[in-house]
Design a protein around this motif. Structure first.
Motif, PDB file in Angstrom:
ATOM      1  N   VAL A 143      46.847  43.667  36.140  1.00  0.00           N
ATOM      2  CA  VAL A 143      46.982  42.456  36.959  1.00  0.00           C
ATOM      3  C   VAL A 143      46.558  42.748  38.394  1.00  0.00           C
ATOM      4  O   VAL A 143      45.801  41.993  39.007  1.00  0.00           O
ATOM      5  CB  VAL A 143      48.433  41.929  36.918  1.00  0.00           C
ATOM      6  N   SER A 144      47.024  43.862  38.922  1.00  0.00           N
ATOM      7  CA  SER A 144      46.672  44.246  40.292  1.00  0.00           C
ATOM      8  C   SER A 144      45.167  44.466  40.429  1.00  0.00           C
ATOM      9  O   SER A 144      44.547  44.065  41.419  1.00  0.00           O
ATOM     10  CB  SER A 144      47.429  45.518  40.686  1.00  0.00           C
ATOM     11  N   SER A 145      44.559  45.103  39.418  1.00  0.00           N
ATOM     12  CA  SER A 145      43.108  45.340  39.452  1.00  0.00           C
ATOM     13  C   SER A 145      42.331  44.023  39.413  1.00  0.00           C
ATOM     14  O   SER A 145      41.313  43.867  40.109  1.00  0.00           O
ATOM     15  CB  SER A 145      42.692  46.213  38.269  1.00  0.00           C
ATOM     16  N   LEU A 146      42.811  43.069  38.614  1.00  0.00           N
ATOM     17  CA  LEU A 146      42.147  41.768  38.529  1.00  0.00           C
ATOM     18  C   LEU A 146      42.197  41.046  39.871  1.00  0.00           C
ATOM     19  O   LEU A 146      41.180  40.526  40.356  1.00  0.00           O
ATOM     20  CB  LEU A 146      42.823  40.916  37.441  1.00  0.00           C
ATOM     21  N   ILE A 147      43.372  41.022  40.494  1.00  0.00           N
ATOM     22  CA  ILE A 147      43.516  40.355  41.796  1.00  0.00           C
ATOM     23  C   ILE A 147      42.659  41.054  42.845  1.00  0.00           C
ATOM     24  O   ILE A 147      42.039  40.416  43.690  1.00  0.00           O
ATOM     25  CB  ILE A 147      44.990  40.348  42.239  1.00  0.00           C
ATOM     26  N   ALA A 148      42.603  42.386  42.781  1.00  0.00           N
ATOM     27  CA  ALA A 148      41.786  43.142  43.733  1.00  0.00           C
ATOM     28  C   ALA A 148      40.321  42.738  43.627  1.00  0.00           C
ATOM     29  O   ALA A 148      39.614  42.654  44.639  1.00  0.00           O
ATOM     30  CB  ALA A 148      41.951  44.636  43.499  1.00  0.00           C
ATOM     31  N   CYS A 149      39.834  42.480  42.408  1.00  0.00           N
ATOM     32  CA  CYS A 149      38.440  42.045  42.217  1.00  0.00           C
ATOM     33  C   CYS A 149      38.193  40.688  42.871  1.00  0.00           C
ATOM     34  O   CYS A 149      37.179  40.484  43.544  1.00  0.00           O
ATOM     35  CB  CYS A 149      38.107  41.971  40.726  1.00  0.00           C
ATOM     36  N   PHE A 150      39.118  39.743  42.678  1.00  0.00           N
ATOM     37  CA  PHE A 150      38.980  38.432  43.301  1.00  0.00           C
ATOM     38  C   PHE A 150      38.952  38.548  44.826  1.00  0.00           C
ATOM     39  O   PHE A 150      38.133  37.929  45.504  1.00  0.00           O
ATOM     40  CB  PHE A 150      40.138  37.519  42.874  1.00  0.00           C
ATOM     41  N   ILE A 151      39.853  39.371  45.352  1.00  0.00           N
ATOM     42  CA  ILE A 151      39.961  39.526  46.809  1.00  0.00           C
ATOM     43  C   ILE A 151      38.713  40.200  47.361  1.00  0.00           C
ATOM     44  O   ILE A 151      38.202  39.830  48.420  1.00  0.00           O
ATOM     45  CB  ILE A 151      41.235  40.313  47.165  1.00  0.00           C
ATOM     46  N   PHE A 152      38.189  41.200  46.636  1.00  0.00           N
ATOM     47  CA  PHE A 152      36.968  41.872  47.090  1.00  0.00           C
ATOM     48  C   PHE A 152      35.807  40.886  47.156  1.00  0.00           C
ATOM     49  O   PHE A 152      35.035  40.879  48.118  1.00  0.00           O
ATOM     50  CB  PHE A 152      36.636  43.024  46.140  1.00  0.00           C
ATOM     51  N   HIS A 153      35.685  40.040  46.137  1.00  0.00           N
ATOM     52  CA  HIS A 153      34.616  39.036  46.133  1.00  0.00           C
ATOM     53  C   HIS A 153      34.807  38.070  47.303  1.00  0.00           C
ATOM     54  O   HIS A 153      33.838  37.668  47.956  1.00  0.00           O
ATOM     55  CB  HIS A 153      34.625  38.273  44.810  1.00  0.00           C
ATOM     56  N   PHE A 154      36.042  37.724  47.583  1.00  0.00           N
ATOM     57  CA  PHE A 154      36.342  36.826  48.690  1.00  0.00           C
ATOM     58  C   PHE A 154      35.905  37.466  50.014  1.00  0.00           C
ATOM     59  O   PHE A 154      35.312  36.813  50.876  1.00  0.00           O
ATOM     60  CB  PHE A 154      37.845  36.532  48.714  1.00  0.00           C
ATOM     61  N   ARG A 155      36.199  38.768  50.193  1.00  0.00           N
ATOM     62  CA  ARG A 155      35.819  39.461  51.427  1.00  0.00           C
ATOM     63  C   ARG A 155      34.298  39.562  51.546  1.00  0.00           C
ATOM     64  O   ARG A 155      33.752  39.443  52.641  1.00  0.00           O
ATOM     65  CB  ARG A 155      36.434  40.856  51.459  1.00  0.00           C
ATOM     66  N   GLN A 156      33.614  39.809  50.436  1.00  0.00           N
ATOM     67  CA  GLN A 156      32.150  39.877  50.475  1.00  0.00           C
ATOM     68  C   GLN A 156      31.555  38.573  50.981  1.00  0.00           C
ATOM     69  O   GLN A 156      30.596  38.568  51.749  1.00  0.00           O
ATOM     70  CB  GLN A 156      31.606  40.165  49.069  1.00  0.00           C
ATOM     71  N   THR A 157      32.137  37.471  50.565  1.00  0.00           N
ATOM     72  CA  THR A 157      31.633  36.156  50.971  1.00  0.00           C
ATOM     73  C   THR A 157      31.698  35.979  52.473  1.00  0.00           C
ATOM     74  O   THR A 157      30.829  35.339  53.073  1.00  0.00           O
ATOM     75  CB  THR A 157      32.454  35.039  50.282  1.00  0.00           C
ATOM     76  N   ASN A 158      32.703  36.578  53.120  1.00  0.00           N
ATOM     77  CA  ASN A 158      32.848  36.444  54.568  1.00  0.00           C
ATOM     78  C   ASN A 158      31.716  37.117  55.345  1.00  0.00           C
ATOM     79  O   ASN A 158      31.505  36.815  56.515  1.00  0.00           O
ATOM     80  CB  ASN A 158      34.178  37.038  55.029  1.00  0.00           C
ATOM     81  N   LEU A 159      30.991  38.035  54.691  1.00  0.00           N
ATOM     82  CA  LEU A 159      29.924  38.748  55.379  1.00  0.00           C
ATOM     83  C   LEU A 159      28.554  38.129  55.148  1.00  0.00           C
ATOM     84  O   LEU A 159      27.563  38.620  55.667  1.00  0.00           O
ATOM     85  CB  LEU A 159      29.897  40.211  54.935  1.00  0.00           C
TER      86      LEU A 159
END
Length: 511
Positions: free
Chosen positions: A427-443
């Motif tokens: 579950v933690s790994s799945l959420i981490a993937c979503f958050i990483f994609h979210f951070r990439q979008t900010n750049l």
């Protein structure tokens, strides 16, 4: 803020006290650097032979770093101010300070009680008070400046002392009235209390206390006035200041170079993995790596940075902000995991409850405060969250006349929440993937930017993620503006070592 007798010329003072600027030298002074970069004032460094750094050069670099950090903090932190903080009374330093101060004021009192009184220490205090009052004035405040110098003329007071004719109460009254003209409105009550104090020694002691507060007020007033100017010129100012640091300590880009080098290695590894999995790929061709992608991936790592090790030099001014964002991100990640697990476990029972995810968030947030502290026990916090969520779910079910969770379901829910802390938790790994994609979008460039929507039950942290992403993007984009030329030079040397070195670029891609 400060007032004066001259309506036109005696305006608010803009001097920042020297102690304010110097107090953070040790805080921001970094370790000595010893490598091979140097450059012209308008462009970042190109290679040069190593040189020995003298102590004076190192101290000059430390002062430049202090100035750069202070200016950056004033410009980007609207809440930045100088605070008047006494040493803790139960600390050794606080105890020593109290003893020394009491001894001084007791000695002054005994001198003034002699027959005839001894005024030497009192005269020195009046001289110090005079200098402090003068420091509050603007250059054009001539009339009040002359008046202060005349009334608190040390030589005249000393002559009066020789004839036992010092009007010490009169001098104190003049000082208090002058302080009343120069102080900020917030100090009016302190001035009233001074006027109500009869004991001359206590009065002088309290005068110095209020003068210290006025120094802080003056520093903060100066900061407030400096902020708009610094905001307009901060990019050029920071780049110039960092260039001065680089000239004093040529290895001041070592950690930054290592940070970019690691990002290049990660990108090469990623390209290599993709090539090996693609049939027919030409393994002999040299991979082409985008400098912008390398830099962006480096920035992405900052929210996973181990802040026990030194951050790249070009990011020192935002180290605290980045650390706070990382901690907030970890908290949001944990909250998202808790919500997802709860929804998956008892979703059918709570699906119709309005804002139930927000209720779960309100339960979790207080128990996750202080996640950054070494003493924080995440497993214990997750156990407490699990208990409270089970209680909340059961209460909601009872209110709607539905059967509560049985012991097995409660144990399962609490166990899954407690296991979030484990490494490679799915579950933690799945959420981490979503958050990483979210951070990439900010750049991404602003014209491409499309904030991703958090999936399903994770919309509970959408607002916080957007706010965090905005803060993160602001830090990154400003950092690129300031240090772009330095990054361009490093990237050129690491990615294209065979290319001839020309004049450094003044900009680097910010996509």
């Amino acid at each position: 803020m400060p007032l004066s007798d001259d309506q036109n010329s005696d305006s608010d003072s803009s001097r920042l006290s020297e102690s304010t600027a110097s107090s953070s030298d040790s805080e921001y002074s970094r370790r000595s650097f010893n490598s091979d970069s140097s450059s012209k004032p308008s462009s970042p460094a190109s290679a040069s032979p190593p040189k020995i750094i003298t102590f004076d050069e190192l101290m000059a670099a430390a002062r430049n770093l202090t100035d750069l950090t202070l200016a950056h903090e004033i410009a980007v932190n609207a809440n930045f101010c100088i605070k008047d903080e006494d040493l803790p009374r139960n600390s050794l330093a606080g105890t020593v300070k109290q003893i020394v101060h009491k001894a001084f004021w007791d000695h002054l009192e005994s001198e003034l009680n002699e027959d005839p009184p001894e005024y030497e220490h009192a005269i020195k205090l009046f001289e110090e008070i005079k200098e402090i009052l003068l420091s509050f004035l603007t250059p054009g405040a001539n009339r009040i400046q002359n008046q202060i110098c005349e009334v608190l003329d040390t030589d005249l007071i000393r002559q009066q002392a020789e004839h036992n004719a010092v009007d010490i109460h009169g001098l104190a009254t003049y000082i208090i009235n002058t302080m009343g003209k120069l102080c900020a409105p917030i100090r009016d009550n302190d001035i009233k209390q001074l006027k109500a104090t009869d004991n001359i020694v206590e009065l002088l002691r309290q005068i110095f206390r209020v003068l210290d507060l006025m120094k802080v007020d003056m520093a903060n007033y100066t900061i407030q006035n400096l902020r708009p100017y610094l905001q307009r010129h901060l990019v050029d100012y920071e780049r110039t200041k960092f260039q001065e640091i680089l000239e004093e300590t040529p290895s001041a880009l070592d950690l930054t170079t290592e940070w970019i080098k690691e990002s290049i290695e990660d990108e090469l590894s990623s390209v290599s993995d993709e090539s090996s999995s693609s049939p027919g790929a030409d393994s002999s061709s040299k991979p082409i790596i985008s400098p912008t992608l390398v830099l962006n991936n480096g920035y992405l790592k900052l929210l996973q940075w181990d802040y026990h090790k030194t951050i790249p030099e070009t990011l020192i001014t935002d180290e605290v902000r980045l650390q706070e964002l990382r901690e907030k991100l970890n908290q949001l990640k944990t909250i998202a995991c808790v919500c997802l697990i709860t929804n998956n476990t008892v979703g059918a029972a709570i699906v119709d409850v309005p804002d139930f995810a927000d209720q779960l968030k309100r339960i979790s947030v207080p128990l996750l405060e202080g996640m950054n502290k070494k003493t924080f026990d995440l497993k214990e916090a997750l156990n407490a969250i699990g208990v409270q969520i089970c209680s909340k779910v059961n209460r909601s079910l009872t209110e709607r006349g539905l059967p509560t969770l049985n012991e097995e379901m409660q144990s399962n829910l609490m166990g899954q929440i407690a296991h979030i802390v484990e490494e490679n938790n799915p579950v933690s790994s799945l959420i981490a993937c979503f958050i990483f994609h979210f951070r990439q979008t900010n750049l991404l460039p602003s014209f491409q930017k499309c904030m991703p929507t958090m999936p399903g039950g994770l919309s509970v942290i959408q607002t916080e993620m957007e706010f965090l992403g905005s803060q993160y993007a602001s830090i990154v984009n400003f950092n690129k503006q300031v240090y772009g030329p330095f990054y361009a030079n490093i990237l050129r040397k690491l990615l294209f070592p065979e290319a001839p070195m020309g004049k450094a670029e003044t900009e680097t891609p910010t996509n």
